[in-house]
Enzyme design. Structure first.
Site, mmCIF file in Angstrom:
data_model
loop_
_atom_site.group_PDB
_atom_site.id
_atom_site.type_symbol
_atom_site.label_atom_id
_atom_site.label_comp_id
_atom_site.label_asym_id
_atom_site.label_seq_id
_atom_site.Cartn_x
_atom_site.Cartn_y
_atom_site.Cartn_z
ATOM 1 N N ASP A 21 -15.177 3.665 6.913
ATOM 2 C CA ASP A 21 -13.918 4.566 6.202
ATOM 3 C C ASP A 21 -14.510 5.266 5.134
ATOM 4 O O ASP A 21 -14.391 6.408 5.113
ATOM 5 C CB ASP A 21 -12.820 3.786 5.637
ATOM 6 C CG ASP A 21 -11.863 4.559 5.266
ATOM 7 O OD1 ASP A 21 -11.448 5.367 5.897
ATOM 8 O OD2 ASP A 21 -11.528 4.466 3.895
ATOM 9 N N SER A 25 -7.580 4.303 8.783
ATOM 10 C CA SER A 25 -8.393 4.271 7.549
ATOM 11 C C SER A 25 -7.420 3.277 6.745
ATOM 12 O O SER A 25 -8.219 2.437 6.330
ATOM 13 C CB SER A 25 -8.298 5.653 6.838
ATOM 14 O OG SER A 25 -8.688 5.742 5.686
ATOM 15 N N ARG A 83 -14.220 13.592 6.317
ATOM 16 C CA ARG A 83 -12.650 14.360 6.757
ATOM 17 C C ARG A 83 -12.311 15.097 5.436
ATOM 18 O O ARG A 83 -11.668 16.210 5.778
ATOM 19 C CB ARG A 83 -11.809 13.201 6.779
ATOM 20 C CG ARG A 83 -11.935 12.381 8.410
ATOM 21 C CD ARG A 83 -10.908 11.015 8.339
ATOM 22 N NE ARG A 83 -9.833 11.527 7.883
ATOM 23 C CZ ARG A 83 -8.877 10.581 7.506
ATOM 24 N NH1 ARG A 83 -9.120 9.285 6.965
ATOM 25 N NH2 ARG A 83 -7.691 10.994 7.235
ATOM 26 N N HIS A 139 0.829 -1.347 0.112
ATOM 27 C CA HIS A 139 -0.028 -0.073 -0.185
ATOM 28 C C HIS A 139 0.938 1.143 0.140
ATOM 29 O O HIS A 139 1.875 1.395 0.770
ATOM 30 C CB HIS A 139 -0.831 0.042 1.030
ATOM 31 C CG HIS A 139 -1.712 1.275 1.045
ATOM 32 N ND1 HIS A 139 -3.033 1.277 0.547
ATOM 33 C CD2 HIS A 139 -1.826 2.402 1.659
ATOM 34 C CE1 HIS A 139 -3.694 2.254 0.409
ATOM 35 N NE2 HIS A 139 -2.939 2.964 1.378
ATOM 36 N N LYS A 190 -8.600 -1.136 5.914
ATOM 37 C CA LYS A 190 -8.886 -1.560 4.512
ATOM 38 C C LYS A 190 -7.981 -2.744 4.261
ATOM 39 O O LYS A 190 -8.089 -3.674 3.737
ATOM 40 C CB LYS A 190 -8.730 -0.481 3.525
ATOM 41 C CG LYS A 190 -9.903 0.416 3.856
ATOM 42 C CD LYS A 190 -9.866 1.610 2.769
ATOM 43 C CE LYS A 190 -8.885 2.613 3.142
ATOM 44 N NZ LYS A 190 -8.938 3.870 2.610
HETATM 45 N N1 URA Z 1 -5.524 6.671 2.129
HETATM 46 C C1 URA Z 1 -6.631 6.258 2.809
HETATM 47 O O1 URA Z 1 -6.963 5.251 2.504
HETATM 48 N N2 URA Z 1 -6.822 7.099 3.951
HETATM 49 C C2 URA Z 1 -6.334 8.073 4.572
HETATM 50 O O2 URA Z 1 -6.832 8.707 5.608
HETATM 51 C C3 URA Z 1 -5.314 8.692 3.793
HETATM 52 C C4 URA Z 1 -4.879 8.028 2.680
#
Ligand code: URA
Length: 417
Positions: free
Chosen positions: A161, A183, A168, A82, A187
């Protein structure tokens, strides 16, 4: 327990309990708490931070808000990566076929671009026919048979999220380390991989502007992953300058393929180095091999063409047309020239990201449609010597390229005598 008490507690810098965190995540996901109350809570978190325990319970409650993908029917150690997001970051397109070509299963769920940061799903969807929506059966079969699948996140993966991120985004609360960590890690954990390599970007084109912030985010995410039984390795990389030469969806797929073809004239060393580091870390956590052996193994699979073959196989098995991976002529194009002679000290990733969004390569709102062929091709990179009037970038778009965009592209290049 009620939401006002929870907001008050966070406002007064008291630690929230696991139950309180679970309560507001559950109720907010079920639309039983208003946006304005969660906005207040998010701002209190943004200002006062969260303890490690709070961040951990927030991640756990977010994971539990939706489906958790079960990859147990895929043999072997499943590895994922990621990136916290950057400009010209096409690393996933390069490293996933490298790892799959080495026989390690890659089960990759990716996202769409947000703001100036591009998304793998948009890049892959720029290839004619490529499908990013796979059924779970298809996804698992592809990983078992071909060792690779790259798909968009399913609708019910961490629904908390989706709601929190949207809020946000419009309440000035994106840049909070605990909120970003929860966040991303919710995931990643819900996506089911056994091991995760985190590429934490740092610099003007990233959420984390300084090395210290990036390190704190990396440590926070690693500790959450390890507490939840995953192998996690974090790598901090530069995002002050865009990565590689191309910024734009189709253009980035073309660059990824050029790199895998060993054609270094159409890409840049910084991208090659970053891809080798990330793929060797993925290989290392999946196989337990040493750092040196992992590095030489991934270089070899690029050199012998097997990673390129796997890349083409990925495109084909998910319905894409490999012959569509080439640069397309756009209706408008502009050359950006060096305003003075000297050394390019910096190519401002934030400004190049903004230029690429303005050209149509990124979204201004969630509903925006993308121009897949739009983007910026960098000719000049940091460290390069240029003469006044040399072409340092080319802009491509299917809508008219305004003077403002051209000015911003020029300003992105800091050229020192
Ligand atoms: N990427 C994400 O998935 N969440 C965040 O809060 C920032 C970057």
């Amino acid at each position: 327990m009620n939401i006002i008490e929870i907001i008050e507690k966070k406002k007064n810098r008291q630690e929230l309990s696991a139950n309180e965190i679970e309560y507001f995540i559950k109720k907010y996901t079920a639309n039983e708490i208003a946006d304005y109350q969660i906005s207040a809570l998010l701002m209190a978190i943004r200002i006062n931070g969260m303890t490690d325990n709070e961040t951990f319970y927030l991640t756990k409650s977010m994971i539990e808000s939706g489906d958790v993908i079960d990859l147990s029917s895929i043999d072997g150690f499943k590895v994922d990566k990621h990136s916290t997001g950057g400009v010209g970051d096409k690393v996933t397109l390069v490293v996933t076929p490298i790892i799959a070509a080495l026989g390690v299963p890659v089960a990759k769920f990716s996202g769409k671009g947000l703001g100036i940061t591009g998304g793998t799903i948009d890049k892959l969807e720029s290839v004619n026919g490529f499908r990013t929506e796979l059924t779970s059966e298809e996804f698992i079969n592809n990983v078992n048979q071909y060792k690779i699948a790259v798909a968009g996140q399913t609708a019910n993966l961490v629904p908390a999220d989706k709601k929190l991120y949207a809020l946000r985004d419009v309440t000035g609360t994106v840049d909070s380390i605990p909120l970003i960590a929860a966040s991303i890690m919710s995931k990643k954990i819900a996506s089911g991989a056994d091991g995760i390599v985190l590429d934490v970007k740092c610099g003007s084109g990233a959420f984390m502007k300084t090395f210290e912030e990036a390190k704190l985010l990396a440590d926070t995410m690693s500790s959450i992953g390890e507490k939840l039984g995953r192998k996690v390795v974090a790598h901090i990389s530069d995002m002050d300058n865009p990565l590689g030469l191309m910024v734009g969806n189709k253009m980035e797929v073309v660059e990824a393929m050029e790199l895998l073809s060993g054609n270094m004239n159409n890409t840049h060393e910084d991208l090659y180095e970053e891809c080798v580091i990330i793929s060797s870390l993925m290989y290392e956590i999946a196989t337990g091999k040493s750092k040196e052996e992992s590095l030489s193994t991934v270089k070899e699979v690029i050199e012998n063409g097997k990673a390129l073959e796997k890349f083409k196989e990925l495109i084909t098995i998910q319905g894409g047309d490999v012959s569509d991976i080439h640069l397309k002529e756009t209706k408008y194009s502009e050359e950006i020239k060096a305003v003075n002679s000297g050394t390019i000290e910096r190519v401002n990733a934030l400004l190049i990201g903004e230029v690429s969004v303005a050209l149509g390569a990124g979204r201004l709102t969630k509903e925006s449609t993308l121009d897949y062929d739009a983007g910026v091709a960098l000719v000049g990179k940091n460290g390069m010597q240029v003469k006044q009037g040399d072409v340092i970038a080319k802009l491509y778009s299917n809508k008219e390229i305004t003077e403002d965009i051209i000015k911003k592209a020029e300003q992105a290049f800091v050229i020192k005598l």
